[in-house]
Design an enzyme around this catalytic site. Structure first.
Site, PDB file in Angstrom:
ATOM      1  N   SER A 178       0.814  -1.225   0.000  1.00 58.52           N
ATOM      2  CA  SER A 178       0.000   0.000   0.000  1.00 58.52           C
ATOM      3  C   SER A 178       0.843   1.268   0.000  1.00 58.52           C
ATOM      4  O   SER A 178       0.473   2.268   0.598  1.00 58.52           O
ATOM      5  CB  SER A 178      -0.963   0.010   1.196  1.00 58.52           C
ATOM      6  OG  SER A 178      -1.817  -1.103   1.160  1.00 58.52           O
ATOM      7  N   THR A 201      -4.350   0.072  -6.570  1.00 56.17           N
ATOM      8  CA  THR A 201      -5.321   1.125  -6.849  1.00 56.17           C
ATOM      9  C   THR A 201      -4.691   2.217  -7.692  1.00 56.17           C
ATOM     10  O   THR A 201      -3.572   2.650  -7.434  1.00 56.17           O
ATOM     11  CB  THR A 201      -5.861   1.737  -5.543  1.00 56.17           C
ATOM     12  OG1 THR A 201      -6.435   0.707  -4.730  1.00 56.17           O
ATOM     13  CG2 THR A 201      -6.920   2.793  -5.831  1.00 56.17           C
ATOM     14  N   SER A 219      -4.696 -12.666   7.339  1.00 57.66           N
ATOM     15  CA  SER A 219      -5.068 -13.352   6.110  1.00 57.66           C
ATOM     16  C   SER A 219      -6.334 -12.744   5.523  1.00 57.66           C
ATOM     17  O   SER A 219      -7.278 -12.407   6.240  1.00 57.66           O
ATOM     18  CB  SER A 219      -5.303 -14.842   6.376  1.00 57.66           C
ATOM     19  OG  SER A 219      -5.846 -15.473   5.235  1.00 57.66           O
ATOM     20  N   ARG A 257       1.201 -30.974  -5.678  1.00 58.19           N
ATOM     21  CA  ARG A 257       1.247 -31.746  -6.921  1.00 58.19           C
ATOM     22  C   ARG A 257       0.424 -33.032  -6.853  1.00 58.19           C
ATOM     23  O   ARG A 257       0.800 -34.064  -7.421  1.00 58.19           O
ATOM     24  CB  ARG A 257       2.707 -32.078  -7.290  1.00 58.19           C
ATOM     25  CG  ARG A 257       3.534 -30.863  -7.627  1.00 58.19           C
ATOM     26  CD  ARG A 257       5.012 -31.162  -7.570  1.00 58.19           C
ATOM     27  NE  ARG A 257       5.428 -31.384  -6.183  1.00 58.19           N
ATOM     28  CZ  ARG A 257       6.344 -32.278  -5.826  1.00 58.19           C
ATOM     29  NH1 ARG A 257       6.928 -33.039  -6.724  1.00 58.19           N
ATOM     30  NH2 ARG A 257       6.685 -32.411  -4.553  1.00 58.19           N
ATOM     31  N   VAL A 300      -8.185  -4.863   0.164  1.00 59.71           N
ATOM     32  CA  VAL A 300      -8.912  -6.117   0.003  1.00 59.71           C
ATOM     33  C   VAL A 300      -9.918  -6.346   1.122  1.00 59.71           C
ATOM     34  O   VAL A 300     -11.087  -6.626   0.886  1.00 59.71           O
ATOM     35  CB  VAL A 300      -7.931  -7.307  -0.093  1.00 59.71           C
ATOM     36  CG1 VAL A 300      -8.686  -8.628  -0.164  1.00 59.71           C
ATOM     37  CG2 VAL A 300      -7.025  -7.146  -1.314  1.00 59.71           C
ATOM     38  N   GLN A 313       3.156  14.610   1.580  1.00 62.63           N
ATOM     39  CA  GLN A 313       2.490  15.669   2.339  1.00 62.63           C
ATOM     40  C   GLN A 313       2.175  15.245   3.773  1.00 62.63           C
ATOM     41  O   GLN A 313       1.705  16.060   4.572  1.00 62.63           O
ATOM     42  CB  GLN A 313       1.194  16.105   1.624  1.00 62.63           C
ATOM     43  CG  GLN A 313       0.023  15.127   1.731  1.00 62.63           C
ATOM     44  CD  GLN A 313       0.082  14.002   0.716  1.00 62.63           C
ATOM     45  OE1 GLN A 313       1.136  13.632   0.231  1.00 62.63           O
ATOM     46  NE2 GLN A 313      -1.081  13.441   0.395  1.00 62.63           N
TER      47      GLN A 313
END
Length: 359
Positions: free
Chosen positions: A23, A53, A131, A146, A275, A308
């Site tokens: 962020s 964003t 999470s 796998r 999120v 700022q």
């Protein structure tokens, strides 16, 4: 013997990495550099547990989890999501159809895919603090295990509306395309200090978050990556994901030369995570964090955002000096829009910009 093919055309490759907890404004930087340097191909290894964003000139906020934000490039031809991606197919289709201009969309066949079973597994709990419960971690683990029957993107997309929209590619096809591309921009996700290897374990994400990992996850050939310029994104007051006290969760510590503060104490409005939409924690700038991230990621230039925020011009200059002991601050951001980013402003120009945006 050199591995570069005779049709190699790459002239420049920008890698955007976050040097803190995420962020910092990577999406803003990606949009700015996309418009400025006009890459032909955008690369990314997205995961639905991280968002970028970009605020457009008219104030519209574009939030992406699956697609890069260098879509401002006037020369954009193609978006390529690499083999280290964790794909939410519904979200990818939604973001692609909302693009201002549809370009070719390539996805590596070995990208992991988030299925409902992965979301259900994470919704059941037992996860690390912070999470997003998006299913990304479970999808990634399923790929690593796998087990027979595990679906990767090349198979899963056949029964999805994305089929026919996206081009599924293997490594050789992707390499050939990248070698023939003049200009490339790759966008990293999350932040260096959330790395499972370099962050404060277990208060971290499920993967490494470094330049080296970005190169690997995007599937960039070495002969492309070795000419890359790494631009590290930072903010004057780094943030962490919110605590969840009702769940007994703490999102982790800060660096020893940093202290936690409150947005209100800085005269700022509370920020929320992209999120989870939870209130962010905010800290004073850490030179230790900045220097470690610059060294580990091979950062050539720095984008310093939220210039700022410091309470005085002197406080801003102290942060700039701390960063420039290790790397040059080439871009400075004062607001949410691409037009609020300034390229190599002088200290005299910074004084005027700080006064204007601080009001």
């Amino acid at each position: 013997m050199l591995s570069i093919p005779p049709y190699y055309r790459v002239k420049n490759c920008n890698l955007i990495v976050d040097c803190q907890y995420g962020s910092t404004g990577k999406g803003l930087l990606a949009g700015y550099l996309g418009a400025l340097e006009a890459p032909q191909v955008l690369c990314m290894a997205p995961s639905p547990n991280a968002g970028h964003t970009l605020v457009e000139e008219d104030g519209t906020a574009r939030v992406h989890k699956m697609l890069p934000l260098g879509i401002t490039s006037p020369s954009l031809e193609r978006i390529y999501l690499g083999p280290g991606s964790v794909i939410d197919m519904d979200r990818l289709l939604e973001e692609y159809l909302a693009l201002p201009r549809q370009v070719e969309l390539w996805v590596h066949q070995n990208a992991a895919v988030v299925l409902q079973e992965h979301r259900d597994e994470e919704a059941a709990g037992g996860l690390a603090p912070g999470s997003t419960r998006s299913g990304a971690g479970s999808a990634f683990i399923a790929k690593i295990r796998r087990r027979p029957g595990t679906l990767l993107f090349g198979e899963a997309v056949r029964d999805h509306p994305l089929h026919g929209v996206v081009r599924v590619v293997d490594t050789r096809t992707a390499q050939d395309m990248l070698f023939r591309t003049r200009s490339i921009q790759a966008e990293g996700c999350q932040g260096y200090s959330l790395s499972v290897h370099h962050g404060a374990y277990p208060y971290c994400t499920a993967r490494d978050v470094t330049t080296a990992q970005l190169i690997a996850d995007c599937g960039l050939p070495y002969d492309v990556a070795r000419i890359a310029r790494v631009v590290g994104s930072m903010r004057t007051y780094p943030i962490r994901v919110a605590n969840r006290p009702e769940a007994g969760e703490w999102s982790g510590p800060c660096y020893p030369d940093s202290v936690e503060c409150q947005f209100a104490d800085l005269g700022l409005e509370q920020e929320y995570t992209t999120v989870t939409k939870l209130p962010r924690r905010i800290f004073t700038f850490s030179a230790i964090q900045a220097h470690e991230a610059i060294a580990q990621n091979g950062v050539d230039e720095v984008f310093l955002n939220f210039a700022q925020y410091p309470p005085s011009l002197g406080a801003l200059e102290d942060i700039l000096d701390a960063i420039e002991a290790r790397a040059e601050v080439t871009y400075v951001g004062f607001g949410p829009k691409v037009t609020d980013v300034y390229h190599t402003p002088t200290r005299a120009e910074l004084e005027g910009l700080y006064a204007r945006y601080r009001r």
